[in-house]
Design a protein around this motif. Sequence first.
Motif, PDB file in Angstrom:
ATOM      1  N   SER A  14      -3.237   4.911   6.400  1.00  0.00           N
ATOM      2  CA  SER A  14      -3.428   3.758   5.615  1.00  0.00           C
ATOM      3  C   SER A  14      -2.288   2.805   5.409  1.00  0.00           C
ATOM      4  N   GLY A  15      -2.188   1.751   5.561  1.00  0.00           N
ATOM      5  CA  GLY A  15      -0.934   1.193   5.553  1.00  0.00           C
ATOM      6  C   GLY A  15      -0.099   1.183   6.704  1.00  0.00           C
ATOM      7  N   ASP A  16       1.055   0.689   6.340  1.00  0.00           N
ATOM      8  CA  ASP A  16       2.336   1.114   7.327  1.00  0.00           C
ATOM      9  C   ASP A  16       3.146   2.633   6.893  1.00  0.00           C
ATOM     10  N   ILE A  49       4.351   9.337   7.608  1.00  0.00           N
ATOM     11  CA  ILE A  49       3.002   8.978   7.775  1.00  0.00           C
ATOM     12  C   ILE A  49       2.291   9.893   6.801  1.00  0.00           C
ATOM     13  N   ALA A  50       1.431   9.233   5.782  1.00  0.00           N
ATOM     14  CA  ALA A  50       0.518   9.856   5.228  1.00  0.00           C
ATOM     15  C   ALA A  50      -0.789   9.972   5.644  1.00  0.00           C
ATOM     16  N   GLU A  60       3.066  -6.645  10.888  1.00  0.00           N
ATOM     17  CA  GLU A  60       4.174  -5.696  11.466  1.00  0.00           C
ATOM     18  C   GLU A  60       3.949  -4.256  11.743  1.00  0.00           C
ATOM     19  N   GLY A  61       3.389  -3.494  10.904  1.00  0.00           N
ATOM     20  CA  GLY A  61       2.955  -2.136  11.230  1.00  0.00           C
ATOM     21  C   GLY A  61       2.208  -2.140  12.540  1.00  0.00           C
ATOM     22  N   GLY A  62       1.002  -3.057  12.792  1.00  0.00           N
ATOM     23  CA  GLY A  62       0.255  -3.232  13.666  1.00  0.00           C
ATOM     24  C   GLY A  62       0.986  -3.335  15.170  1.00  0.00           C
ATOM     25  N   LEU A 103       0.909  -1.205   0.079  1.00  0.00           N
ATOM     26  CA  LEU A 103      -0.058   0.062  -0.162  1.00  0.00           C
ATOM     27  C   LEU A 103       0.865   1.142  -0.079  1.00  0.00           C
ATOM     28  N   GLY A 104       2.149   1.110   0.119  1.00  0.00           N
ATOM     29  CA  GLY A 104       3.041   2.176   0.132  1.00  0.00           C
ATOM     30  C   GLY A 104       2.931   3.304  -0.960  1.00  0.00           C
TER      31      GLY A 104
END
Length: 592
Positions: A298-300, A286-287, A334-336, A265-266
Motif C-alpha cells: 500500500s502506498g509508495d 516496501i511493506a 509518482e509511485g505509480g 500513507l508512509g
Amino acid sequence: MTETATASRAQRFRARIPVVLVWYCRIVALASMLSALSPRTNERIDQLPDYILFSLGFLLGVPSIGFGVLMLMLGAAVRRRKRIAWWLLMVLGLFVGPLGWLAISALLYDVTASDLRPLAPLIVAFVVQAVFIGLVIWARKEFYAVFDAANFRLALVVLAVSFALSTVLGVTLVAWNDATATTDLGDQALYTLKAGMAGTGIWWYDTAVEVPHWVDVTVNLIGSVMILAVAWALFQPRRGTYRHLAEDDDRLRTLLDKFGDQDSLGYFNLRRDKAVVWSPSGKAAIAYRPVGGVSLASGDPIGDVEAWPGAIEAWLAEARQHAWVPAVMGASEEGGKVLTRFGLDAVELGDEAVVEVEEFTLEGRAMRGVRQAYNRVERAGYRTRIRRHAEIPADEMAALVRRADDWRDGSVERGFSMALGRLGDPADGQCVMVECLDGEGALRALLSFVPWGTKGLSLDLMRRERGTENGLVEFMVIDLIKAGPEHKVERISLNFAMFRSIFERAGRIGAGPFLRLARVVLSVFSRWWQLESLYRANMKYRPVWEPRYLCFPKARDLARIAIAAGRAEGFLAIPTPRVFRRRRELEPLRKD
C-alpha cells in the motif's frame, strides 16, 4: 555473437514452454470432462487396445470430470510457475501414456509382440511422450515458485476426510441403483472407486455392477469434488508466515524520519501484520502482506526515491518466488510512474482529500453548511481536546481505547492501506488524538491521526458515540485545522474517496450515459461500503484531491486482487475455526 543470439532465442523459447503446457492442461481437461459426460464412452473404450487407450489418455485425457478438474488446477499452478506443478507434470509424463502402460504391463503381465500391434501408433505415442518429457525437463528452471510443506500436510488431511466421505456417498448411491442381484459390497466399492477416481471403463478389472449412466456421472462428480479439494489444498499459495520484525520497525522509523513527508500513507506501513522487503542499499523498503496468493502493498515505497527501484525489484522477485500476484493499493502518481516501469499496470482507484491548513477558511458561500454545523455544535456546549498520544496518561489512553472499541461498527477492525490497526501503542507517541467532549465533560467522539512526516497528519481512526449530535466530526476536524499552527501541522490528509471522479463528473451537465450508469451502480454499493458518502463528507472541506492508483500485473488478476484487498481491509471475512485462529495468534513473528 551468433552463439549469444542462439542462446537468447533458446531462452525465449524455454520461457514460452510453460504457456504451452498451460494450454495443454486446459485442452486435456476439456476433453476429459466432455468424454465423461458422453454415454457411449464405455463402448468406444472397449474397442481400443490397452496401449492405444493409454496413449490417448496421455494425449486427450481420461473420461473423468475429476481428472479434468485436476488438469485445470494443474494448469493454474503451471501458469504461476509452481515447483509442485513441475513434479506433477513429470509424473504425468512418465506414468500416463505408453511408457507407463509398458511398465505396468511388464510388472503384472507377459507382454508379447502381438500386444503392440499396430506398431505405428505406438511409435508416434512414444515420440510424443518423449518430446513432452524432454520439454518439461528443459523448462525446469522456469518453475521457480517454492512449495509450502504445510500445503502437503493439509492435502493429506483433506484427502483422508474427503476420501472417506466420497466413498460412503458413492457406495451408497451405487448399491441403491445396482440392477445386479449377485454383486456384493466389495464389487460395488470397486465400481465406485473406478467410476469416482478415474472414470468408467478404463481400468483393467471389471465388475458385474449395472447402474444407469447418470449414476456413473454422479459418482464421478463426487470424486471430482474430492480431487478438487485435495488439489486446492496442494496448490494453495504460500501463506507467508513471517511478520513485521522489531528490527524492521526501527529501520522503517528511521526512513520515515528522513523521508516521511513524501507520502501520507508512509506511517501505515508500520502495521505489524505487514512484512518488509528492503532494497540492496537499505535506503528504501516496501511493506506488504500476503493475502490469498496476492502480495499486497500500500502506498509508495518508503525511503529515498533513488532507491525505490531496488526495493521494487526485491519485492517483485519475492512475489515470483512464492507465486504471489504483486499489487499496490493507493500508490501516488509518482509511485505509480515508477511501478509501471517494472511491468505493472496502473488504474486510478480514487482520490485522497488533503486540507492545506494555511489555505483553509470557513468564510464564503461554499462553506456555509460546514460553518453552520460547526456553530450549532459549538453552541450545544461541545469542545475538543487535542493532544499527542505521548501526552496522554496511560489510564486515560486505556479508557479511550475501550471507548473506541465500544463505538466500533462491527467486531472486525477494518483498514489496511490507510489504517494503523492499533490505538494507544507506546511506540506511536507522535500520533495526535482529537477528543470531543460534551458540556458535562463526557467523551462523545474521537479522532486519531498518524504523523505525515514532520509537518502533516493523516487520519487513522474515526469513532463517535451513536445518537450524538450531527456534525461532531466536522467540528473536530475544523478545530484541528485551527490548531494546526500551534502543533506545527501544515497539511492534513482525510479519508480516501474511491471513484471520486465518477461521482463528480456524473453530476456535471452533459455527463454521458455510461458515467451516469456507473454512478448508479456505485450508489448501490455505497449502501454497504460508503463510497459516495465518503466523497461528500470530504468535499465539505474543499480539499486538494490527490489521485491514488491501483498497480497490478495483468487484468486477469484484478478479481483475485479485489478479493485480497477486501479481506485485508476487513470487508470480506472468511470464517476460520477457532483452533486455527488460536494457532495464528500463537505463531511466532519470524521469517522462514
